[in-house]
Write an enzyme that holds these catalytic residues in place. Sequence first.
Site, short mmCIF file in Angstrom:
data_model
loop_
_atom_site.label_atom_id
_atom_site.label_comp_id
_atom_site.label_asym_id
_atom_site.label_seq_id
_atom_site.Cartn_x
_atom_site.Cartn_y
_atom_site.Cartn_z
N GLY A 12 15.47 -49.41 -7.46
CA GLY A 12 16.06 -48.32 -6.68
C GLY A 12 16.27 -47.08 -7.54
O GLY A 12 17.27 -46.38 -7.41
N SER A 39 19.54 -53.28 -8.72
CA SER A 39 20.67 -53.89 -9.41
C SER A 39 21.52 -52.79 -10.06
O SER A 39 21.06 -52.11 -10.97
CB SER A 39 20.15 -54.86 -10.47
OG SER A 39 21.10 -55.03 -11.48
N ILE A 42 21.91 -53.34 -13.82
CA ILE A 42 20.81 -52.87 -14.69
C ILE A 42 20.77 -51.34 -14.69
O ILE A 42 20.58 -50.71 -15.72
CB ILE A 42 19.45 -53.46 -14.23
CG1 ILE A 42 19.45 -54.96 -14.43
CG2 ILE A 42 18.30 -52.82 -14.99
CD1 ILE A 42 18.21 -55.67 -13.90
N VAL A 47 17.00 -40.20 -16.19
CA VAL A 47 16.46 -38.89 -16.60
C VAL A 47 15.29 -38.55 -15.66
O VAL A 47 14.90 -39.39 -14.85
CB VAL A 47 15.95 -38.87 -18.06
CG1 VAL A 47 17.08 -38.68 -19.04
CG2 VAL A 47 15.13 -40.10 -18.37
N ALA A 50 12.61 -32.45 -14.12
CA ALA A 50 11.66 -31.34 -13.90
C ALA A 50 10.47 -31.88 -13.12
O ALA A 50 9.97 -32.97 -13.40
CB ALA A 50 11.21 -30.80 -15.24
N LYS A 78 11.43 -23.62 -10.02
CA LYS A 78 10.69 -23.72 -11.29
C LYS A 78 9.31 -23.09 -11.10
O LYS A 78 8.52 -23.56 -10.29
CB LYS A 78 10.57 -25.20 -11.68
CG LYS A 78 9.77 -25.43 -12.94
CD LYS A 78 9.64 -26.92 -13.25
CE LYS A 78 8.72 -27.15 -14.43
NZ LYS A 78 8.34 -28.55 -14.59
N VAL A 185 17.07 -59.67 -9.70
CA VAL A 185 16.00 -60.66 -9.57
C VAL A 185 15.96 -61.47 -10.87
O VAL A 185 15.83 -60.89 -11.96
CB VAL A 185 14.64 -59.98 -9.32
CG1 VAL A 185 13.49 -60.96 -9.44
CG2 VAL A 185 14.63 -59.31 -7.95
N LEU A 333 7.76 -46.05 -13.66
CA LEU A 333 7.68 -46.40 -15.08
C LEU A 333 7.04 -47.77 -15.29
O LEU A 333 6.49 -48.04 -16.35
CB LEU A 333 9.08 -46.37 -15.70
CG LEU A 333 9.76 -44.99 -15.70
CD1 LEU A 333 11.20 -45.10 -16.17
CD2 LEU A 333 8.99 -44.00 -16.56
N TYR A 431 -12.21 -30.80 -12.41
CA TYR A 431 -12.10 -32.22 -12.07
C TYR A 431 -12.11 -32.39 -10.56
O TYR A 431 -11.60 -31.54 -9.85
CB TYR A 431 -10.74 -32.76 -12.49
CG TYR A 431 -10.49 -32.91 -13.96
CD1 TYR A 431 -11.49 -33.35 -14.81
CD2 TYR A 431 -9.23 -32.65 -14.46
CE1 TYR A 431 -11.22 -33.53 -16.15
CE2 TYR A 431 -8.96 -32.83 -15.80
CZ TYR A 431 -9.95 -33.27 -16.64
OH TYR A 431 -9.67 -33.45 -17.94
C1 LIG Z 1 13.01 -39.22 -21.90
C2 LIG Z 1 12.45 -39.14 -20.52
C3 LIG Z 1 12.43 -37.91 -19.85
C4 LIG Z 1 11.84 -37.79 -18.57
N1 LIG Z 1 11.76 -36.57 -17.96
C5 LIG Z 1 11.07 -36.46 -16.79
C6 LIG Z 1 10.88 -35.20 -16.15
O1 LIG Z 1 11.39 -34.18 -16.60
N2 LIG Z 1 10.13 -35.17 -15.04
C7 LIG Z 1 9.57 -36.29 -14.49
O2 LIG Z 1 8.84 -36.20 -13.49
N3 LIG Z 1 9.80 -37.49 -15.04
C8 LIG Z 1 10.51 -37.61 -16.17
N4 LIG Z 1 10.71 -38.84 -16.72
C9 LIG Z 1 10.26 -40.04 -16.00
C10 LIG Z 1 11.25 -40.37 -14.89
O3 LIG Z 1 12.53 -40.58 -15.43
C11 LIG Z 1 10.80 -41.62 -14.14
O4 LIG Z 1 9.46 -41.50 -13.76
C12 LIG Z 1 11.61 -41.81 -12.87
O5 LIG Z 1 12.98 -41.79 -13.14
C13 LIG Z 1 11.25 -43.10 -12.19
O6 LIG Z 1 11.80 -44.19 -12.83
P1 LIG Z 1 11.67 -45.60 -12.12
O7 LIG Z 1 12.26 -45.51 -10.76
O8 LIG Z 1 10.27 -46.05 -12.25
O9 LIG Z 1 12.53 -46.56 -13.06
P2 LIG Z 1 14.12 -46.71 -13.23
O10 LIG Z 1 14.85 -45.45 -13.01
O11 LIG Z 1 14.33 -47.40 -14.54
O12 LIG Z 1 14.54 -47.71 -12.06
C14 LIG Z 1 14.29 -49.09 -12.14
C15 LIG Z 1 15.01 -49.80 -11.01
O13 LIG Z 1 14.66 -51.16 -11.03
C16 LIG Z 1 15.83 -51.94 -10.94
N5 LIG Z 1 15.58 -53.23 -11.59
C17 LIG Z 1 14.97 -53.47 -12.79
N6 LIG Z 1 14.94 -54.80 -13.04
C18 LIG Z 1 15.53 -55.40 -11.97
C19 LIG Z 1 15.81 -56.73 -11.64
N7 LIG Z 1 15.49 -57.78 -12.45
N8 LIG Z 1 16.46 -56.99 -10.47
C20 LIG Z 1 16.81 -55.99 -9.63
N9 LIG Z 1 16.56 -54.70 -9.90
C21 LIG Z 1 15.94 -54.40 -11.06
C22 LIG Z 1 16.89 -51.10 -11.62
O14 LIG Z 1 18.17 -51.49 -11.22
C23 LIG Z 1 16.51 -49.73 -11.08
O15 LIG Z 1 17.05 -49.56 -9.78
C24 LIG Z 1 11.33 -38.96 -17.96
C25 LIG Z 1 11.42 -40.20 -18.60
C26 LIG Z 1 11.96 -40.30 -19.87
C27 LIG Z 1 12.04 -41.65 -20.54
#
Ligand SMILES: Cc1cc2nc3c(=O)[nH]c(=O)nc-3n(C[C@H](O)[C@H](O)[C@H](O)COP(=O)(O)OP(=O)(O)OC[C@H]3O[C@@H](n4cnc5c(N)ncnc54)[C@H](O)[C@@H]3O)c2cc1C
Length: 509
Positions: A12, A39, A42, A47, A50, A78, A185, A333, A431
Amino acid sequence: MDQVKRICILGGGTAGWMTAAALSNKFKGLGFEITLIESNEIGTVGVGEATLPHIRFFNSALGLDEKFVMKSTNATFKLGIEFCDWGKIGDSYIHPFGDYGLPMPDTEFHQLWLREKAERGAPRLDEYSYSVMAAEKGKFHFPGDDTTQIGSNFGYAYQFDSSLYAKLLRSYSENNHVRRIEGKVVETHLNAESGYVKSLSLENGAQIEADIFVDCSGFRGVLIEQALETGYEDWSRWLPCNRAYAVQSESRGELLPYTRATARKAGWQWRIPLQHRTGNGHVYCSDFISDEDALHQLMSTLEGPALTDPKKLFFKTGRRNAFWSKNVVAIGLSAGFLEPLESTSIHLIQEGITNLVELFPSGEIDEYDIREYNDRMELNFDRVRDFLLLHYVATQRDDSEMWRYFRNLELPESLTEKMEAWQKRGYVIPYEHGVFLPPSWISVMLGQNLEPKSFDQRVNKIPQEELSNLLRSIHTQTHQKIHQAPAHAAFLAEYVKGVHVAQDNAAGS
Ligand SMILES: Cc1cc2nc3c(=O)[nH]c(=O)nc-3n(C[C@H](O)[C@H](O)[C@H](O)COP(=O)(O)OP(=O)(O)OC[C@H]3O[C@@H](n4cnc5c(N)ncnc54)[C@H](O)[C@@H]3O)c2cc1C
């Protein structure tokens, strides 16, 4: 398996709620059951502030009102990204979300400018870009409808609080009947014959079954990696930065309509202005600087007092060997990570969702759809990688170990070709897929002093006086338009004035 009807999204964060919002919108009324598991224990990466202009189309496809989204997420407009100290220390340029000059009948505008510069001298190419000039002067207004006019051929994105954005998309999704389950999970059960994921066990004993799973579990890749062992293509040799510190600070000075990325000795530092605070971070490579020095670099250059404790993040640049494997699609990610230098992660989430919707199985999951999805996403990731790497190799810097490392690096062939074509005659190989269009490449290559030796010969058809007059006229019109545009802060305040936002999604969190 028959018709795919039960979708389970694990995670989430921004990826999970963007996926839930889009699928619940696109498949509304078609009898799908969508469940999202997250969760609180977790948590999310926290972050990602932008964005790229494409996010506007994502929001409008959901029917979200721009003013409401901006007010709810404390967003600013932006126009691009300012890169400081990349070509040489002291250099600065803006990568704009827009074209240079105006569309020309035979060739691109920058080719005309290359000839004028070579023969008579000309101001910077930036002076013919509405978005660069608006950003430099701290101005903003919306692009006009006629893209052949100055002041119309540009796009814009947002700088926003991504946790508030996820919150907004959560309430949107829940209103669209997405079932949210809070829980961790702890086990993934596979079908012994097909290897497909059958169900997930939560810590409280509950079992969640589905036909297809979207893995949005972040760097962990709970399904795509921990369960299916898909493998990761490591790109650290090209993009060696592997850690970051992030911290929020009080805003200082003018509210700028752009993000700033300043090159440092062992990485780079971001500055992202939101309505109520500034986001900051230092992305660095642990081979070239200690954590302590990296933190000091960040904290000693904040413009205002810190509002949070600095958060340390670890990552490995690269992508999964497959984004879609069996009945698991990795988005966010969990699919891969490219450092946030060009704000591409949220865009890659959007690409993943768009392709999933387009290729969503009508009956059983089909190997052809999986292959097509993976091919498209591979291209997207590869091209972003090349564009990011360009920033590190089109440089004259050799003042630290990290910059010297890039001097001797063997580049991907796709990037070498692109740089060579540019250097020969200012040509940017276009491209079919990939987010960054020729103006983006031009801005970085010129901004980092990679000058073409020649230009497109078709430009020689234009009599010299006519060419000079044309350029002068575009330059004058650009500056006149900028002069008339309002300051970004005033425009934004007026735009979101009076927009009502519910207390639990309120600004300031
Ligand atoms: C340093 C840094 C800077 C960034 N800056 C930018 C930016 O400027 N612009 C941009 O576009 N992107 C940026 N990003 C990338 C951006 O943060 C991510 O693409 C975005 O937040 C998506 O993250 P996510 O949802 O994939 O993962 P997360 O935010 O990590 O979410 C993972 C989810 O999975 C859940 N989860 C994990 N394991 C379990 C489990 N076993 N059971 C239940 N739930 C679980 C967690 O609770 C959470 O809800 C940056 C990343 C980093 C590291």
